[in-house]
Design an enzyme around this catalytic site. Structure first.
Site, short mmCIF file in Angstrom:
data_model
loop_
_atom_site.label_atom_id
_atom_site.label_comp_id
_atom_site.label_asym_id
_atom_site.label_seq_id
_atom_site.Cartn_x
_atom_site.Cartn_y
_atom_site.Cartn_z
N ARG A 117 0.83 -1.21 0.00
CA ARG A 117 0.00 0.00 0.00
C ARG A 117 0.86 1.26 0.00
O ARG A 117 0.61 2.21 -0.73
CB ARG A 117 -0.92 0.00 1.22
CG ARG A 117 -2.02 -1.04 1.18
CD ARG A 117 -2.80 -1.03 2.48
NE ARG A 117 -3.81 -2.08 2.52
CZ ARG A 117 -5.09 -1.93 2.19
NH1 ARG A 117 -5.50 -0.75 1.78
NH2 ARG A 117 -5.94 -2.92 2.26
N ARG A 199 -1.52 -10.10 10.50
CA ARG A 199 -0.87 -9.70 9.25
C ARG A 199 0.63 -9.71 9.45
O ARG A 199 1.14 -9.32 10.50
CB ARG A 199 -1.30 -8.29 8.83
CG ARG A 199 -2.74 -8.14 8.41
CD ARG A 199 -3.06 -6.68 8.18
NE ARG A 199 -4.43 -6.45 7.76
CZ ARG A 199 -4.81 -6.23 6.51
NH1 ARG A 199 -3.91 -6.21 5.55
NH2 ARG A 199 -6.07 -6.01 6.22
#
Length: 431
Positions: A117, A199
């Site tokens: 991202r 994550r």
């Protein structure tokens, strides 16, 4: 009232939704101001993937967005898997065998496309004027009454600004959504889906040692009862993005925070039934891990995406769980439709803005709301909890293919033209 060339579009939020919309509007000659509450343009999370509809939407917004994505995207590393979205593995049959073959494979026209991202945002921010971006600006309130009928924005740091239209790209906990409907409206806050996720980013070489080359170097979905683990390469194949989802009957302890501190040991306990390969992979993560609560707007969706000259975009409108891997792509679809509408030559005053945003709601709300519900269903499918499917992998494959088709098999450019035609129709009726 300000003339068309003076109209200012305030974009609240500088994540993927906000920046793609900013690029699309700026390159159509519209004046933008981006207000990001953080000290810099950033996105929470490690990796994000895009489905075919998202790549269409990038091009429709502006070709430079697609080019930015191309510079940072990572596909499956094996040439024979360039169109594979995910290989799906039955964790009951892996038994530590790194060479275990997938139970089934889901493919599409573009395969798996992962980006970090932060890297994608770094490219997008280059596509808008530096002076248009304002950081450290947390919106507190807005009201009508500015010069030329503009909206007056007030920020937490005491500063103020003005705009003709507010475009809320401020995410799942959207402040604009709260202001639009009221702090006590059911849609003001998202709902917990009773899933959380660990994550992590793991170096490729170490991931290969843990789960084998095929699984590490290409997108893999490891399915099991009550959880699933997805992995795909990012950072041009140097890193594996790992997201491990776990279902729970317990409530999230603090709904004001989407993350909580946890540990690698907790992850190992949650996925102890997933076999040696996943155990080895999770052992490569940091001893201290955060868990990410999976919230969405599935229980109380906004009754409209637009009201007067304020509209909700992306997660602010239809925050979804990530199980389809399509949330970011739908944000970009929103941006494409909005850009086509707001750049219309027929708009000369605020009446045109109101009509344009009403059309945006009419075109986008059904599809956006569908994704939220479908993502819940598909998450249950991955974890053998979907009613009528359970652990029947043939039915699971059929369900995934159908729902992925609804997402991917769409003509974004035609959607935008349909929106413009509907705008012209409504504008003639108003005029």
């Amino acid at each position: 009232m300000a003339t068309k060339k003076d109209h200012v579009f305030a974009i609240i939020g500088g994540g993927i939704a906000g920046l793609t919309l900013a690029v699309a509007l700026h390159h159509r000659g519209l004046r933008i101001k981006i207000f990001e509450q953080a000290g810099q343009m950033q996105e929470i999370g490690a990796g994000v993937a895009f489905t075919p509809n998202a790549l269409q939407a990038m091009r429709v917004c502006h070709p430079a967005i697609y080019e930015a994505y191309e510079r940072v995207r990572t596909r499956n590393l094996w040439p024979c898997k360039q169109k594979v979205w995910f290989d799906f593995y039955d964790t009951r049959n892996e038994d530590g065998d790194a060479a275990a073959k997938p139970a089934f494979t889901i493919s599409n026209d573009v395969g798996q496309n992962g980006v970090l991202r932060a890297h994608f945002l770094d490219e997008l921010i280059k596509l808008v004027p530096r002076e248009a971006a304002h950081v450290g600006k947390r919106l507190e309130s807005y009201e009508e009454g500015g010069p030329d009928g503009r909206l007056r924005l007030r920020f937490a740091d005491g500063s103020e600004d003005e705009a003709d239209v507010i475009l809320a790209c401020d995410g799942i906990k959207s402040r604009v959504r709260q202001l639009l409907f009221g702090a006590h409206h059911p849609c003001a806050l998202p709902s917990y889906t009773h899933r959380y996720a660990y994550r992590a980013l793991v170096p490729m070489e170490e991931a290969v040692d843990a789960i084998g080359k095929e699984k590490a170097q290409n997108a893999a979905m490891h399915m099991g009862k009550g959880g699933h683990v997805l992995t795909f390469p990012v950072n041009h194949g140097q890193t594996v993005n790992v997201v491990a989802f776990h279902a729970t009957s317990e409530e999230w302890p603090d709904s004001s925070k989407l993350t909580a501190q946890s540990t690698r040991e907790a992850a190992l306990r949650d996925f102890s039934n997933f076999g040696p390969g996943i155990t080895k992979l999770l052992k490569l993560t940091s001893p201290k891990l955060d868990i990410w609560a999976i919230f969405d707007l599935g229980e109380n969706p906004p009754p409209t995406f637009a009201m007067d000259r304020v509209c909700l975009v992306g997660d602010a409108a239809h925050a979804t769980s990530p199980h389809h891997g399509a949330g970011a792509g739908f944000c970009i679809e929103d941006a494409a439709v909005l850009a086509h509408l707001l750049a219309s030559e027929e708009i000369s005053d605020h009446r045109g803005h109101r009509v344009a945003l009403a059309v945006y709601d009419a075109v986008r709300r059904e599809r956006g709301s569908w994704l939220v519900q479908s993502s819940r269903r598909i998450g249950d499918t991955y974890e053998w909890m979907a009613e009528g499917i359970e652990d029947d992998l043939a039915k699971a494959e059929e369900e995934i293919k159908y729902r992925n088709g609804v997402i991917a098999d769409v003509d974004v450019e035609a959607m935008c033209h349909q929106a413009r035609e509907e705008f012209s129709k409504r504008w003639r009726a108003v005029g």
